[in-house]
Design a protein around this motif. Structure first.
Motif, PDB file in Angstrom:
ATOM      1  N   ARG A  91      31.500 -13.304  39.427  1.00 61.47           N
ATOM      2  CA  ARG A  91      30.367 -12.502  39.902  1.00 61.47           C
ATOM      3  C   ARG A  91      30.380 -11.131  39.231  1.00 61.47           C
ATOM      4  N   GLU A  92      31.578 -10.584  39.018  1.00 60.20           N
ATOM      5  CA  GLU A  92      31.706  -9.281  38.350  1.00 60.20           C
ATOM      6  C   GLU A  92      31.101  -9.338  36.948  1.00 60.20           C
ATOM      7  N   VAL A  93      31.336 -10.423  36.240  1.00 61.54           N
ATOM      8  CA  VAL A  93      30.785 -10.602  34.893  1.00 61.54           C
ATOM      9  C   VAL A  93      29.267 -10.750  34.975  1.00 61.54           C
ATOM     10  N   GLN A  94      28.820 -11.554  35.921  1.00 62.90           N
ATOM     11  CA  GLN A  94      27.387 -11.764  36.090  1.00 62.90           C
ATOM     12  C   GLN A  94      26.672 -10.448  36.412  1.00 62.90           C
ATOM     13  N   ASP A  95      27.251  -9.656  37.282  1.00 62.11           N
ATOM     14  CA  ASP A  95      26.646  -8.374  37.637  1.00 62.11           C
ATOM     15  C   ASP A  95      26.588  -7.431  36.431  1.00 62.11           C
ATOM     16  N   TRP A  96      27.648  -7.411  35.632  1.00 64.02           N
ATOM     17  CA  TRP A  96      27.697  -6.557  34.451  1.00 64.02           C
ATOM     18  C   TRP A  96      26.624  -6.972  33.449  1.00 64.02           C
ATOM     19  N   VAL A  97      26.519  -8.278  33.213  1.00 61.98           N
ATOM     20  CA  VAL A  97      25.522  -8.787  32.268  1.00 61.98           C
ATOM     21  C   VAL A  97      24.112  -8.483  32.775  1.00 61.98           C
ATOM     22  N   ALA A  98      23.878  -8.677  34.070  1.00 57.36           N
ATOM     23  CA  ALA A  98      22.555  -8.415  34.634  1.00 57.36           C
ATOM     24  C   ALA A  98      22.176  -6.943  34.483  1.00 57.36           C
ATOM     25  N   HIS A  99      23.127  -6.060  34.736  1.00 57.78           N
ATOM     26  CA  HIS A  99      22.853  -4.620  34.598  1.00 57.78           C
ATOM     27  C   HIS A  99      22.465  -4.273  33.161  1.00 57.78           C
ATOM     28  N   HIS A 100      23.232  -4.756  32.217  1.00 59.64           N
ATOM     29  CA  HIS A 100      22.960  -4.434  30.820  1.00 59.64           C
ATOM     30  C   HIS A 100      21.732  -5.172  30.291  1.00 59.64           C
ATOM     31  N   SER A 101      21.439  -6.295  30.844  1.00 61.55           N
ATOM     32  CA  SER A 101      20.237  -7.028  30.458  1.00 61.55           C
ATOM     33  C   SER A 101      18.992  -6.233  30.845  1.00 61.55           C
ATOM     34  N   LYS A 102      19.013  -5.641  32.036  1.00 55.02           N
ATOM     35  CA  LYS A 102      17.884  -4.804  32.464  1.00 55.02           C
ATOM     36  C   LYS A 102      17.710  -3.618  31.514  1.00 55.02           C
ATOM     37  N   PHE A 103      18.808  -3.012  31.136  1.00 52.64           N
ATOM     38  CA  PHE A 103      18.767  -1.871  30.220  1.00 52.64           C
ATOM     39  C   PHE A 103      18.120  -2.266  28.907  1.00 52.64           C
ATOM     40  N   TRP A 104      18.600  -3.348  28.288  1.00 51.38           N
ATOM     41  CA  TRP A 104      18.073  -3.743  26.982  1.00 51.38           C
ATOM     42  C   TRP A 104      16.654  -4.272  27.073  1.00 51.38           C
ATOM     43  N   ASN A 105      16.346  -5.009  28.119  1.00 51.53           N
ATOM     44  CA  ASN A 105      14.975  -5.504  28.264  1.00 51.53           C
ATOM     45  C   ASN A 105      13.991  -4.348  28.382  1.00 51.53           C
ATOM     46  N   GLY A 106      14.365  -3.332  29.154  1.00 52.93           N
ATOM     47  CA  GLY A 106      13.496  -2.162  29.295  1.00 52.93           C
ATOM     48  C   GLY A 106      13.318  -1.431  27.977  1.00 52.93           C
ATOM     49  N   ASN A 107      14.400  -1.237  27.252  1.00 55.88           N
ATOM     50  CA  ASN A 107      14.318  -0.552  25.960  1.00 55.88           C
ATOM     51  C   ASN A 107      13.508  -1.340  24.950  1.00 55.88           C
ATOM     52  N   LEU A 108      13.683  -2.630  24.910  1.00 57.97           N
ATOM     53  CA  LEU A 108      12.925  -3.456  23.967  1.00 57.97           C
ATOM     54  C   LEU A 108      11.442  -3.477  24.325  1.00 57.97           C
ATOM     55  N   ARG A 109      11.148  -3.461  25.623  1.00 55.33           N
ATOM     56  CA  ARG A 109       9.748  -3.421  26.055  1.00 55.33           C
ATOM     57  C   ARG A 109       9.096  -2.098  25.617  1.00 55.33           C
ATOM     58  N   ARG A 110       9.816  -0.985  25.791  1.00 56.29           N
ATOM     59  CA  ARG A 110       9.284   0.317  25.367  1.00 56.29           C
ATOM     60  C   ARG A 110       9.110   0.365  23.852  1.00 56.29           C
ATOM     61  N   LEU A 111      10.048  -0.182  23.110  1.00 61.71           N
ATOM     62  CA  LEU A 111       9.936  -0.220  21.652  1.00 61.71           C
ATOM     63  C   LEU A 111       8.718  -1.036  21.236  1.00 61.71           C
ATOM     64  N   SER A 112       8.520  -2.150  21.883  1.00 57.88           N
ATOM     65  CA  SER A 112       7.359  -2.986  21.579  1.00 57.88           C
ATOM     66  C   SER A 112       6.061  -2.236  21.850  1.00 57.88           C
ATOM     67  N   GLN A 113       6.019  -1.490  22.948  1.00 59.81           N
ATOM     68  CA  GLN A 113       4.812  -0.703  23.273  1.00 59.81           C
ATOM     69  C   GLN A 113       4.571   0.380  22.218  1.00 59.81           C
ATOM     70  N   LEU A 114       5.635   1.042  21.787  1.00 60.39           N
ATOM     71  CA  LEU A 114       5.503   2.072  20.751  1.00 60.39           C
ATOM     72  C   LEU A 114       4.987   1.487  19.449  1.00 60.39           C
ATOM     73  N   LEU A 115       5.509   0.351  19.080  1.00 54.11           N
ATOM     74  CA  LEU A 115       5.046  -0.295  17.851  1.00 54.11           C
ATOM     75  C   LEU A 115       3.589  -0.726  17.949  1.00 54.11           C
ATOM     76  N   GLU A 116       3.177  -1.195  19.123  1.00 51.99           N
ATOM     77  CA  GLU A 116       1.783  -1.568  19.315  1.00 51.99           C
ATOM     78  C   GLU A 116       0.858  -0.350  19.225  1.00 51.99           C
ATOM     79  N   GLU A 117       1.305   0.778  19.770  1.00 54.86           N
ATOM     80  CA  GLU A 117       0.509   1.999  19.738  1.00 54.86           C
ATOM     81  C   GLU A 117       0.363   2.555  18.314  1.00 54.86           C
ATOM     82  N   GLU A 118       1.365   2.318  17.472  1.00 53.86           N
ATOM     83  CA  GLU A 118       1.320   2.847  16.094  1.00 53.86           C
ATOM     84  C   GLU A 118       0.562   1.936  15.158  1.00 53.86           C
ATOM     85  N   ARG A 119       0.209   0.771  15.588  1.00 51.14           N
ATOM     86  CA  ARG A 119      -0.556  -0.143  14.729  1.00 51.14           C
ATOM     87  C   ARG A 119      -1.915   0.438  14.423  1.00 51.14           C
ATOM     88  N   PRO A 120      -2.366   0.336  13.141  1.00 53.19           N
ATOM     89  CA  PRO A 120      -3.701   0.885  12.794  1.00 53.19           C
ATOM     90  C   PRO A 120      -4.839   0.068  13.389  1.00 53.19           C
TER      91      PRO A 120
END
Length: 109
Positions: A80-109
């Motif tokens: 469970r400790e491993v699962q909790d750690w992975v879940a925490h970091h998964s949220k972090f990366w998913n959020g960052n990747l979502r923001r990056l995707s939004q930034l790239l969409e906004e910069e598209r001509p």
């Protein structure tokens, strides 16, 4: 470590591929004797026993003696400790990747 009885870190215990394979074998069966586990590896019984000791120290494996035989079973709750750690970091990366995707969409001509 969350459990006071654990002598070894769960992450350290699952770092080795042989130990992950032992966990997988134990997860597939209710209980397995040492000699049957040893048959699944190209390593000697002593080496398998050492890996099982590391898993026991992390609280991932429990055993019982039946006559001269030692039988092992998985205690998955420390994972469970491993699962909790992975879940925490998964949220972090998913959020960052979502923001990056939004930034790239906004910069598209």
């Amino acid at each position: 470590m969350s459990d006071k009885n654990q002598l070894r870190d769960v992450f350290d215990a699952i770092a080795d591929p042989a130990r992950r394979r032992l966990i997988r074998l134990l997860a597939e069966a209710e209980e397995i004797p040492l000699h049957e586990l040893t048959e699944q590896f190209s390593m000697c019984r002593t080496t398998v026993s050492k890996h099982l000791t590391i898993l026991k120290d992390a609280g991932l494996v429990v055993y019982r003696k039946v006559g001269r035989e030692t039988r092992y079973r998985l205690n998955a709750s420390p994972l469970r400790e491993v699962q909790d750690w992975v879940a925490h970091h998964s949220k972090f990366w998913n959020g960052n990747l979502r923001r990056l995707s939004q930034l790239l969409e906004e910069e598209r001509p």
